[in-house]
Design a protein around this motif. Sequence first.
Motif, PDB file in Angstrom:
ATOM      1  N   UNK A  21      -8.640 -21.461 -32.918  1.00  0.00           N
ATOM      2  CA  UNK A  21      -8.834 -22.453 -31.287  1.00  0.00           C
ATOM      3  C   UNK A  21      -9.798 -22.483 -30.640  1.00  0.00           C
ATOM      4  N   UNK A  22      -9.792 -23.389 -30.502  1.00  0.00           N
ATOM      5  CA  UNK A  22     -11.046 -23.655 -29.355  1.00  0.00           C
ATOM      6  C   UNK A  22      -9.960 -23.510 -27.655  1.00  0.00           C
ATOM      7  N   UNK A  23     -11.084 -23.706 -26.342  1.00  0.00           N
ATOM      8  CA  UNK A  23     -10.509 -23.343 -25.578  1.00  0.00           C
ATOM      9  C   UNK A  23      -9.252 -24.522 -25.290  1.00  0.00           C
ATOM     10  N   UNK A  27      -5.353 -24.054 -24.006  1.00  0.00           N
ATOM     11  CA  UNK A  27      -5.495 -24.438 -22.878  1.00  0.00           C
ATOM     12  C   UNK A  27      -4.147 -25.515 -22.889  1.00  0.00           C
ATOM     13  N   UNK A  28      -3.660 -26.525 -23.725  1.00  0.00           N
ATOM     14  CA  UNK A  28      -3.181 -27.359 -23.837  1.00  0.00           C
ATOM     15  C   UNK A  28      -2.386 -26.763 -24.799  1.00  0.00           C
ATOM     16  N   UNK A  58     -10.443 -14.272 -24.629  1.00  0.00           N
ATOM     17  CA  UNK A  58     -10.286 -15.351 -23.587  1.00  0.00           C
ATOM     18  C   UNK A  58      -8.820 -16.244 -24.297  1.00  0.00           C
ATOM     19  N   UNK A  59      -9.167 -16.027 -25.749  1.00  0.00           N
ATOM     20  CA  UNK A  59      -7.247 -16.612 -26.641  1.00  0.00           C
ATOM     21  C   UNK A  59      -6.464 -15.303 -25.945  1.00  0.00           C
ATOM     22  N   UNK A  60      -7.296 -14.186 -25.964  1.00  0.00           N
ATOM     23  CA  UNK A  60      -6.113 -12.912 -25.526  1.00  0.00           C
ATOM     24  C   UNK A  60      -5.395 -13.687 -24.138  1.00  0.00           C
ATOM     25  N   UNK A  61      -6.157 -13.804 -23.368  1.00  0.00           N
ATOM     26  CA  UNK A  61      -5.895 -14.097 -22.069  1.00  0.00           C
ATOM     27  C   UNK A  61      -4.783 -15.621 -22.490  1.00  0.00           C
ATOM     28  N   UNK A  62      -5.059 -16.242 -22.419  1.00  0.00           N
ATOM     29  CA  UNK A  62      -3.994 -17.213 -23.233  1.00  0.00           C
ATOM     30  C   UNK A  62      -2.464 -16.853 -23.604  1.00  0.00           C
TER      31      UNK A  62
ATOM     32  N   UNK B  19     -17.360 -28.199 -28.240  1.00  0.00           N
ATOM     33  CA  UNK B  19     -17.284 -28.270 -30.346  1.00  0.00           C
ATOM     34  C   UNK B  19     -18.508 -27.170 -30.772  1.00  0.00           C
ATOM     35  N   UNK B  20     -20.016 -27.495 -30.491  1.00  0.00           N
ATOM     36  CA  UNK B  20     -20.855 -26.368 -30.779  1.00  0.00           C
ATOM     37  C   UNK B  20     -20.471 -25.343 -30.774  1.00  0.00           C
ATOM     38  N   UNK B  21     -19.378 -24.500 -29.876  1.00  0.00           N
ATOM     39  CA  UNK B  21     -18.995 -22.977 -31.062  1.00  0.00           C
ATOM     40  C   UNK B  21     -18.932 -23.113 -31.893  1.00  0.00           C
ATOM     41  N   UNK B  22     -17.719 -23.478 -32.389  1.00  0.00           N
ATOM     42  CA  UNK B  22     -16.814 -24.236 -33.615  1.00  0.00           C
ATOM     43  C   UNK B  22     -18.052 -24.286 -35.111  1.00  0.00           C
TER      44      UNK B  22
END
Lengths: 138, 140
Positions: A21-23, A27-28, A58-62, B19-22
Motif C-alpha cells: 500500500x501507498x498512503x 487512506x481510501x 503509518x500502515x499500522x496506524x491505518x 509514488x516515488x516511494x514505491x
Amino acid sequence: MDRIPILRMGRYLLVTIQVDLYDRLALDLESDLVKAVSANNSTGILIDISAVSIVDSFMGRIIGNIGTMASLLGAETVVVGMQPAVAITLVELGLDLKGVSTALNVEKGMALLDSKTGGASASHQNTNTDDDEIDRSE
Amino acid sequence: MTTRLIVLNKDQVPVLKEQDVVVFRNRLKEAATKIKMGLVNQTKLITAASELVRNMLRYAGGGKVLLEIVSRGRDNGVRLTFADEGPGISDIGLAMKDGYSTQKSLGLGLPGAKRLVNEFDIQSEVGKGTSVTILKWANG
C-alpha cells in the motif's frame, strides 16, 4: 485510480490486500471499509495481509484506525496472514496494533470472528465456562 | 564505524512525491537482495527506510536518497542517506523519543527506524534541512 476491493461475505467484510500500500490507497481503504460496515450492517471485518511485505508505522496506524472505527460501529476487526518478518519488525518498531485481533490465517480468522460476534458456526465448539451465553430458549 | 568502509555501488533516488516511494522501495529491495540480505533484515531495513522517506515527504516536501552498497571485508551492507532541505529539527533529542510527534502520527518514525538498523545518524539544522544516515548489514 487503484482501489482495494472489499468483498461481502454474509455479515462479514473480506479484504485481501494484494499490493504494497501507498498512503493514499491505505487512506481510501480506511474510509471505504468504515462506510461499507455501515452500509451492509456488517459485524466483522477480516483483513488478509499475507501479501504485504512492509507494515510501517503509518500502515499500522491505518490498521489500528480501522479497528477502532469499526468497533464504534459495532464490528470486530481481525487481521490475518501477517508474514513472520513483518511481525518481528513491528515488535522492534514498537507498534502493537491496538484494537484489532490477529489470527494466523483466513480460516482461523473466520473462526475468531464467529466466536467474537456470536455468529457461531456449527464447527465452533464452545468449551469455556463463562456465563456470557445468551439465553435463546424462547 | 571504526572499520573502514568500502563503497561498492552508489545510486541516487529522488523522492518528491508519494509514488516515488514505491520506486524507491523496489530499488532498495533489489540492492538488499543483491547482497543476500535475509528476509527479516530486508523487512527491517525497508520498514526503517519507509519511515524516513515518509518523514522527508511530510516535513520537507521531499528530498533525495543516496543508496550505497558498502563492504567492511567479509560483510556487506546497505547504507542509505536521506537528505532534505526542509525546516530541520530543532530538538533532535525530543524527536528521537518514542511517542513524540509534531503531527498526529504515532511518533514511532525516528526512534522506531533507529531500532531496526545497525547504525543510525541524524544531523539537522533549523532552516537548512535534515540528513539521516542508516546502515544495515546483510548479517547484522
